[in-house]
Structure formats: structure tokens, C-alpha cells
Motif scaffolding. Structure first.
Motif, PDB file in Angstrom:
ATOM      1  N   ASN A  47     -68.064   0.125  61.516  1.00  0.00           N
ATOM      2  CA  ASN A  47     -68.438  -1.171  60.964  1.00  0.00           C
ATOM      3  C   ASN A  47     -67.694  -2.237  61.762  1.00  0.00           C
ATOM      4  O   ASN A  47     -66.559  -2.600  61.438  1.00  0.00           O
ATOM      5  N   TYR A  48     -68.348  -2.721  62.824  1.00  0.00           N
ATOM      6  CA  TYR A  48     -67.718  -3.729  63.693  1.00  0.00           C
ATOM      7  C   TYR A  48     -67.451  -5.001  62.890  1.00  0.00           C
ATOM      8  O   TYR A  48     -66.447  -5.683  63.084  1.00  0.00           O
ATOM      9  N   ASP A  49     -68.370  -5.347  62.018  1.00  0.00           N
ATOM     10  CA  ASP A  49     -68.120  -6.371  61.001  1.00  0.00           C
ATOM     11  C   ASP A  49     -68.431  -5.755  59.638  1.00  0.00           C
ATOM     12  O   ASP A  49     -68.976  -4.658  59.565  1.00  0.00           O
ATOM     13  N   LEU A  50     -68.075  -6.455  58.581  1.00  0.00           N
ATOM     14  CA  LEU A  50     -68.184  -5.847  57.248  1.00  0.00           C
ATOM     15  C   LEU A  50     -68.975  -6.754  56.310  1.00  0.00           C
ATOM     16  O   LEU A  50     -68.569  -7.890  56.064  1.00  0.00           O
ATOM     17  N   PRO A  51     -70.112  -6.284  55.777  1.00  0.00           N
ATOM     18  CA  PRO A  51     -70.841  -7.092  54.788  1.00  0.00           C
ATOM     19  C   PRO A  51     -69.981  -7.315  53.548  1.00  0.00           C
ATOM     20  O   PRO A  51     -69.183  -6.460  53.176  1.00  0.00           O
ATOM     21  N   TRP A  52     -70.164  -8.451  52.894  1.00  0.00           N
ATOM     22  CA  TRP A  52     -69.415  -8.718  51.668  1.00  0.00           C
ATOM     23  C   TRP A  52     -70.015  -7.987  50.475  1.00  0.00           C
ATOM     24  O   TRP A  52     -69.377  -7.879  49.427  1.00  0.00           O
ATOM     25  N   ASN A  53     -71.232  -7.545  50.612  1.00  0.00           N
ATOM     26  CA  ASN A  53     -71.897  -6.801  49.533  1.00  0.00           C
ATOM     27  C   ASN A  53     -71.644  -5.307  49.741  1.00  0.00           C
ATOM     28  O   ASN A  53     -72.130  -4.722  50.708  1.00  0.00           O
ATOM     29  N   PRO A  54     -70.892  -4.642  48.858  1.00  0.00           N
ATOM     30  CA  PRO A  54     -70.594  -3.217  49.031  1.00  0.00           C
ATOM     31  C   PRO A  54     -71.840  -2.346  49.129  1.00  0.00           C
ATOM     32  O   PRO A  54     -71.819  -1.288  49.753  1.00  0.00           O
ATOM     33  N   MET A  55     -72.956  -2.772  48.497  1.00  0.00           N
ATOM     34  CA  MET A  55     -74.192  -1.996  48.588  1.00  0.00           C
ATOM     35  C   MET A  55     -74.697  -1.952  50.027  1.00  0.00           C
ATOM     36  O   MET A  55     -75.276  -0.959  50.463  1.00  0.00           O
ATOM     37  N   LYS A  56     -74.499  -3.040  50.767  1.00  0.00           N
ATOM     38  CA  LYS A  56     -74.912  -3.071  52.175  1.00  0.00           C
ATOM     39  C   LYS A  56     -74.046  -2.112  53.007  1.00  0.00           C
ATOM     40  O   LYS A  56     -74.533  -1.447  53.922  1.00  0.00           O
ATOM     41  N   ILE A  57     -72.762  -2.040  52.658  1.00  0.00           N
ATOM     42  CA  ILE A  57     -71.879  -1.089  53.347  1.00  0.00           C
ATOM     43  C   ILE A  57     -72.367   0.330  53.082  1.00  0.00           C
ATOM     44  O   ILE A  57     -72.451   1.166  53.991  1.00  0.00           O
ATOM     45  N   GLU A  58     -72.706   0.600  51.822  1.00  0.00           N
ATOM     46  CA  GLU A  58     -73.165   1.935  51.442  1.00  0.00           C
ATOM     47  C   GLU A  58     -74.476   2.289  52.132  1.00  0.00           C
ATOM     48  O   GLU A  58     -74.699   3.434  52.516  1.00  0.00           O
ATOM     49  N   GLN A  59     -75.362   1.309  52.273  1.00  0.00           N
ATOM     50  CA  GLN A  59     -76.634   1.563  52.967  1.00  0.00           C
ATOM     51  C   GLN A  59     -76.385   1.939  54.424  1.00  0.00           C
ATOM     52  O   GLN A  59     -77.071   2.800  54.975  1.00  0.00           O
ATOM     53  N   ARG A  60     -75.410   1.290  55.061  1.00  0.00           N
ATOM     54  CA  ARG A  60     -75.065   1.661  56.436  1.00  0.00           C
ATOM     55  C   ARG A  60     -74.596   3.115  56.502  1.00  0.00           C
ATOM     56  O   ARG A  60     -75.050   3.888  57.337  1.00  0.00           O
ATOM     57  N   ILE A  61     -73.687   3.459  55.585  1.00  0.00           N
ATOM     58  CA  ILE A  61     -73.154   4.822  55.573  1.00  0.00           C
ATOM     59  C   ILE A  61     -74.266   5.834  55.322  1.00  0.00           C
ATOM     60  O   ILE A  61     -74.306   6.917  55.906  1.00  0.00           O
TER      61      ILE A  61
END
Length: 787
Positions: free
Chosen positions: A663-677
């Protein structure tokens, strides 16, 4: 003799009494009719169809012109598959002038199906005569269909008349001719008798010989026959549409096969999801509580059911209700995986067109918007074929407006989605089931008496009976049943100390943001939010936003000089500490890595950096067409070490051959982080997944990671659990908005630190509550309601 005045008065009184008596009788009959109607509704909801129809027939006799009666008749008919009853309901609605336009078309199809050719021809003629006034979609295609049906019915009527006349002729020819009864002859005299004896008897004429059977033989010209089969001539679109219609009618009779699956080219459905859909369609008749464990894809199950009903022509209107933060997620899911672009309350033009918005056939809405005063009456006044409610545990209390809204909606099918049907009390479960099937668990009082132990509102009694009743409306698949066994994932946070130039850039940008926030008073929220998020990605991403601000005169008067100064600081070198850490990981692992970024400016920055360092890479972003995207994925799989991608990265594509992501940058919405993973940590992954999170020390992303990683170990959770936790603390507010409000409204660093610490405590408490709820649901349901 003229009647006296007294007699006239008596006659008038008698007539008046008779009129009053008749009026009272009619009123009593109407009241009884409505009682029968309510009885029919009750027995329908508890699935006693025989009694429902018995009382419905009584209601029809008493109230022959009431729309509600025949609407209920239609609902009973469609839920039981009684198409003749459905046709009867349509006919009566048409008689009283209440048949909707789309039902008029449906009625033509029904009459055709039951071979009522004369009625079908007449109805088709009526439809065509008033076709310009009909409010239906796809009018051109439907008009051609109705014309074809009308012609077909005319030909069938002629054929039936011909066959009838032919049969009549055959019957007449086969009947023996009846000889007329001879008139009685007068009694002969003695003289006549003597003459008769003297006469010789006349012999009977010989019978005509029997006509022999004529042998008939058939001979097929094989060349012509096989040429016709092997080289069929093309037919017109009308015949093609009729053929498709016949197949739809045939498949609509059974739910053994899901006819929608071949069209789901962008989603891979699993066996338990397909079986869940079949069970809801066949046994539950479109009313179900989907309570699969977190991460098993309840959304996919619900959308398969919706798509199947749409394909069969059984659903033409639907309303999907979700918490506000999930509206965009549902819209993206339906568009990317099911190719359905449906309007939502997140759309930019929603507020300006809100009245026409709610009249759309399909709508995705936040339940918060739906229950608002300006929208409540509009939504509850119309009818929907299907309602889907996500995170349905928000309906657990029947005194809330959420529950009352869903209960008031006029719906044919309804799906409630939640992994935690019970959080505190068994009455929460009763309230959910009552929305699906009123009367299934009887009254609230009898439910308490039969199933709830005094002193423990979560431990049921009469478990066998409760299990049987819930098993008629509820499905809860477990991860064990689904056979999902994904390797673990591990995360590592890499905090990066900014250089002196980067610190100056961050400080000047924050000063600009503080000034904008103070003077614009909320009007610049979107701009400020974007600038803060872009600063966490790369200066290159910030540069494009500042350039657009300079093009707007609104900002030039007060901020032009400062905006230009900050924009000049965006032009940094490629050898930033962040890029050096990226290069270190790439060279250390030697494996394929997906690098997620949010902004196009950052993609361009990284492409230049990787090319300079001779690292093989592919780019994947929204501006590419499908062919370019496919080529990028293939090149990453076969040749290149790195895939640099935006949020859409690999949507619907198999990327499980890769097990490393940054994650070169990090979304503020944890759901977006989870979608990446979730792009790589999913079924089919064979290796442990390693996640690297980059953030600048002291940045917003640093605070977010501290909460998500240290407080609740988000990166070790099952997909979907983070949303269950955040749903307990955010209400109708996006997590990113909570973060933004803390950042811009804090007076100093200490205040900011305390506010984030408080948020971390709330989330930790929410996780504890979620864990307890999950344990309770496992204890109550376990694997009892699996397929």
C-alpha cells in the motif's frame, strides 16, 4: 280511488325503513368482506394457502370492486405459482380499471400460454389500440411481440373453427340416417286381405357392396428434408422473440437450474452460493434471512437471486437499502460483477432529481435517506417486486424508524442480510423474521412464552420447534461448509521519516488547508479532504489539484500566491525516502508485487521511478480499455515483476499467482484497504500473503494505521469483519469523515492525538462487542441452518 295522505306517509316511512335496512345490510356485508380480507392476508402470511383462498373468495363476493382484494389475489397466485388465479386477478383489476400498464402486457402473455386465443386476440387488440398511452419500457420490441401474438391467435382461431366444422361434418356423415316413422295404415278390409294373399312377395333390393379401405403410403423426399434441417433459412425477429418467450415460459416453471449463471461473466459464484439461491427461490419463495458467516459472500447470493428473478421476468422493480457507507460499495459490485448500472443516493445528481429518482425501477439507497420525512411517503406508496436490506441487524428493534420503514414497504420478495441476527435479545430475531413472514413466529407475546427463558433473553427453550420455524426462512452457511481454507496474511507497517524539503511541503500545505477551512467554513471540504489524502500519496498527486484550483477564480483572490508557492514545492526528486523503501522491498523479495496507489499523478511518478531503476512493471488504471487491461495483467503474470494499479486493480481478475502487495498510499476508508487485500487474499491463494503499509511519520495515515493495526489487528481479520466492527461506531457517518473532522477541527497536536486515541478506544470497544455477538450467534445457530 286516490290514496289518503295517511297512507302515503305510511308508504314513505315503509320505503325509508327498507332503504335504511338495505343500506345497513350492505354496510355489514362490506365490513364482513374486509374481515374476510384480513383473514386471507393472515393465512397467506402463515403459508396456509387453502384457508387464505377460502376467505379471499368470500371477500371477493362481498367487495367485488376493491383493488386491494385483487392485489392480494395476485400476490397469493404469484407466490404459489397458480397462474390461472393470477390471470383471474388481472382480469378483475382490468374490470375495475386498476390494471397497471405492464400487467396489461403480462395478461396477453398469460392468455396465450393458456391457449385462450379469442380472449388473447381481443386483449392484444385493446393493448395495440391504446399502445401510445402505455407507460412501459422497450415499447418497440413489445409492440412487435403483441402484433405477432395477435396474428398467431387469429390463425389459431381460424384453425379451431375449421377443425370444429370438419369434426361436425365427420360426425354427421358417420351417423346412420334415421328413417321417418311410417304412418299407420288403415286397417284393411276382408276383401283387401284376400287380395294381398293373392299377391307374390316382392324381394328386398340387394345391399350396396362395402367400400374397401384405400391404402395410404407416405414417402419423404430425403434430399429436401435433410437440406431443410442442415441449412435452415433465417427467420425474422418476431419469430425469434416468440421462441425466446416460449423458452422463458418453460424455464420459469422450475428453479432446478439458474438461468442467470451464464450471464455472470465477471463473477465466480461458488457452489454454496448457487445452492443458497436455489433454496431461496424454490422453498422460501423469495423471502429469506441470509446469515452466512462473515466473508462468504452474502451480497453475491442476494444479487444472484435478484438477477435470476429479473431474467425470469418476475422482478421488474427493486429497492436495495444499506447503511450510508455501503451504498457506493453495492453500486460498484453490481456494476462491475453483474453489469447493472443502477442509480444510487450517492450519485452527484441525486438531490436535484430526488422525486424522479424514487420512481426509477431499480434503486440503491441509504436507509437514512429512505426514512427521511421528504422521502418516506414516496417510497412506501409505491410497490416493489423485491426489497434487499444489507446489514439487517439495524432493523432489530421494531420501535425504530428503520423497522417501520421496511415493514411499511409494499413488496413481493424480500431478502435480509446479516451475519449477526441476534446481538442482545431473541426478540431481535423475532422482529427480523416478522418482516420476512408475519405470523411465522406467531405473536410477540406467544414467542416470549414459547421460546424465551426468564432470566436469560439469549438462551431459547423449545429449540427443536424454533429450529423448524427458522429453517423455513433462514440460511446460515459456515466457513467449514464452504470449504474455505485460505493461507494466513501478515502485515508490516513501514513509517518513513520525511526529508527537510518534504517537511516544508507538508507544513505549507497544512497552513493552506487551515486557512481554507477557517474562511470557507465547510464549503471547501471536498478540496481539503482531497489535498490531505493526496499528500499521503505523493506531492505529484497534490500538484494536479492545486493546478485546478488556480484555474478557478473563486480561489485566486485570497490564495493564489500561497497556492503557487505550495505547488512549486511539489516538484520533488525521484529519490524520496518512500521510493527508496519501495526499491529495497522489490530487490529484497525478488517476487512479483502489486503496488496499490490511489491517484493517477502517483502512478506517473512511480512509472518514472521504476523505469529509471530498470524494474520491469505493468500499469493498470481506469483510463485503460479492457484490451489494454488484459494485456497489462498478462504481462505482469508472464514477464514483469511489478503491477502498479489504482483501486480498481484486478477487479474480477485472477491475481492469486501473486502473494505480495504494497500500500504505497493508504485509503482512509478501511473497507477500501480490505478490498485491495482481497485482490490476492482470496480462494485460490496457495501462499502466505505479505502486506506492506507505507506512511509518513505523524501523518493522517500514521494515525489510521495505529488504530487499525495496533488496536484491533485488522490485517489478521477475516474479510468482512472490519465493516461489522465499524458499523457499531460510525452510525451513518463514513469512517473517512470521522478522520477528517478530527484532523481539521483539532486545535493542536495534543488535541489531535487525544481525539484519535478516543476513536481507537471506541473501535476497540466495538470489536469486543462484535466478538461477543459472534459467540452468541455461533451458540444459537452454529451449523444448524446450513444448506
Amino acid at each position: 280511488m286516490a290514496k289518503s295522505k295517511t297512507d302515503q306517509k305510511k308508504q314513505k316511512r315503509k320505503a325509508k325503513k327498507k332503504q335504511v335496512k338495505t343500506s345497513k345490510s350492505q354496510q355489514t356485508a362490506r365490513e364482513k368482506g374486509w374481515v374476510h380480507y384480513e383473514d386471507a392476508r393472515y393465512y397467506f402470511h402463515i403459508n396456509n394457502i387453502d384457508k387464505a383462498l377460502k376467505f379471499l373468495n368470500k371477500a371477493v363476493k362481498a367487495l367485488p370492486n376493491e383493488e386491494d382484494i385483487f392485489q392480494l389475489m395476485g400476490h397469493i397466485a404469484s407466490s404459489t405459482g397458480n397462474e390461472l388465479l393470477e390471470l383471474d386477478a388481472m382480469s378483475n383489476l382490468e374490470r375495475i380499471g386498476k390494471l397497471p400498464d405492464d400487467m396489461k402486457i403480462e395478461m396477453v402473455y398469460k392468455l396465450l400460454k393458456f391457449k385462450k386465443h379469442k380472449e388473447c386476440k381481443k386483449k392484444a387488440g385493446d393493448v395495440l389500440e391504446n399502445f401510445t398511452k402505455l407507460k412501459i419500457k422497450d415499447k418497440k420490441r413489445i409492440k412487435e411481440q403483441i402484433k405477432s401474438i395477435q396474428e398467431y391467435c387469429l390463425s389459431m382461431i381460424r384453425r379451431e373453427e375449421y377443425e370444429k366444422n370438419l369434426n361436425a361434418m365427420i360426425c354427421r356423415s358417420n351417423q346412420p340416417k334415421q328413417q321417418s316413422k311410417p304412418k299407420p295404415e288403415p286397417k284393411p278390409s276382408t276383401k283387401d286381405q284376400t287380395q294381398k294373399k293373392a299377391l307374390k312377395p316382392i324381394s328386398q333390393p340387394p345391399l350396396s357392396p362395402k367400400v374397401p379401405d384405400i391404402p395410404i403410403t407416405y414417402k419423404i423426399n430425403e434430399d429436401t428434408f435433410f437440406n431443410t434441417l442442415l441449412n435452415p433459412e433465417p427467420v425474422g425477429p418476431e419469430a425469434y422473440e416468440l421462441a425466446l418467450m416460449s423458452h422463458e415460459i418453460r424455464f420459469a416453471e422450475s428453479f432446478e437450474n439458474l438461468i442467470c449463471l451464464p450471464s455472470l461473466i465477471r463473477v465466480k459464484s461458488f457452489w454454496y452460493q448457487e445452492e443458497t439461491a436455489k433454496k431461496v427461490l424454490k422453498r422460501f419463495r423469495g423471502r429469506a434471512l441470509l446469515s452466512d458467516e462473515v466473508g462468504l459472500g452474502k451480497t453475491i447470493e442476494a444479487l444472484i437471486i435478484l438477477t435470476e428473478y429479473i431474467k425470469r421476468g418476475m422482478v421488474k422493480t427493486a429497492l436495495i437499502l444499506t447503511p450510508t457507507p455501503l451504498v457506493s460499495q453495492w453500486k460498484d459490485e453490481m456494476k462491475s460483477k453483474f453489469n447493472m448500472d443502477i442509480p444510487s443516493t450517492d450519485d452527484p445528481g441525486f438531490k436535484s432529481a430526488s422525486r424522479t429518482f424514487w420512481n426509477e425501477p431499480f434503486v440503491i439507497a441509504s436507509i437514512n435517506q429512505a426514512k427521511s420525512k421528504k422521502n418516506y411517503d414516496m417510497i412506501t406508496s409505491r410497490e416493489y417486486d423485491m426489497i434487499i436490506v444489507d446489514e439487517a441487524h439495524h432493523l432489530k428493534n421494531r420501535t425504530t424508524l428503520n423497522w417501520k420503514l421496511v415493514n411499511s414497504l409494499k413488496k413481493r420478495f424480500i431478502l435480509l442480510l446479516t451475519a449477526t441476527p441476534v446481538e442482545n435479545n431473541l426478540m431481535e430475531l423475532y422482529n427480523l423474521i416478522t418482516l420476512l413472514k408475519p405470523g411465522q413466529l406467531e405473536t410477540a407475546t406467544s414467542f416470549r412464552e414459547k421460546f424465551m427463558k426468564s432470566g436469560d433473553p439469549t438462551d431459547p427453550q423449545n429449540r427443536t420447534l424454533l429450529k423448524d420455524l427458522l429453517g423455513q426462512v433462514m440460511i446460515r452457511n459456515t466457513r467449514a461448509l464452504a470449504g474455505i481454507n485460505i493461507p494466513p496474511r501478515f502485515a508490516q507497517t513501514i513509517r518513513i521519516e520525511p526529508t527537510k524539503a518534504e517537511k516544508e511541503f507538508y507544513e505549507r500545505l497544512e497552513a493552506l488547508i487551515t486557512s481554507l477551512n477557517a474562511k470557507k467554513k465547510g464549503r471547501a471540504k471536498m478540496v481539503i479532504k482531497n489535498l490531505l489524502a493526496q499528500a499521503g500519496s505523493s506531492p505529484k498527486a497534490v500538484e494536479s489539484t492545486l493546478t485546478r484550483m488556480l484555474e478557478k477564480e473563486d480561489y485566486l483572490l485570497d490564495y493564489e500566491k500561497e497556492i503557487r508557492a505550495v505547488r512549486n514545492l511539489c516538484r520533488t526528486t525521484l529519490d524520496t525516502p518512500k521510493n527508496m523503501n519501495l526499491l529495497k522491498i522489490i530487490r529484497a523479495t525478488g517476487e512479483k508485487i502489486i503496488v496499490f496507489v490511489k491517484y493517477k499523478g502517483t502512478i506517473e511518478h512511480l512509472a518514472e521511478f521504476l523505469e529509471w531503476n530498470e524494474i520491469s512493471f505493468s500499469l493498470f488504471h481506469g483510463a485503460m480499455n479492457n484490451h489494454q487491461k488484459d494485456e497489462a495483467i498478462e504481462a505482469f503474470k508472464d514477464q514483469n515483476q511489478i503491477l502498479v494499479t489504482t483501486e480498481i486493480g484486478g477487479e474480477g481478475r485472477n491475481l492469486q499467482f501473486c502473494s505480495r502487495m504494497i500500500n504505497y498510499d493508504l485509503p482512509w476508508n478501511p473497507m477500501k484497504i480490505e478490498q485491495r487485500i482481497g485482490r490476492i487474499h482470496r480462494i485460490g491463494q496457495e501462499n502466505e500473503v505479505q502486506i506492506f503499509n507505507f506512511c509518513a511519520t505523524g501523518s493522517i495515515e500514521d494515525y489510521i494505521l495505529d488504530i487499525l493495526d495496533k488496536k484491533i489487528n485488522m490485517f489478521e481479520m477475516v474479510i468482512g469483519e472490519i465493516d461489522m466492527i465499524l458499523g457499531r461506531i460510525r452510525g451513518e457517518k463514513e469512517f473517512s469523515d470521522i478522520v477528517y473532522d478530527i484532523w481539521v477541527n483539532s486545535e493542536n497536536k495534543k488535541d489531535r492525538k487525544d481525539s484519535f486515541a478516543n476513536l481507537g478506544t471506541r473501535i476497540k470497544r466495538a470489536k469486543t462487542g462484535y466478538d461477543k455477538t459472534r459467540e452468541l450467534d455461533d451458540k444459537l445457530f452454529g451449523d444448524t441452518y446450513e444448506l
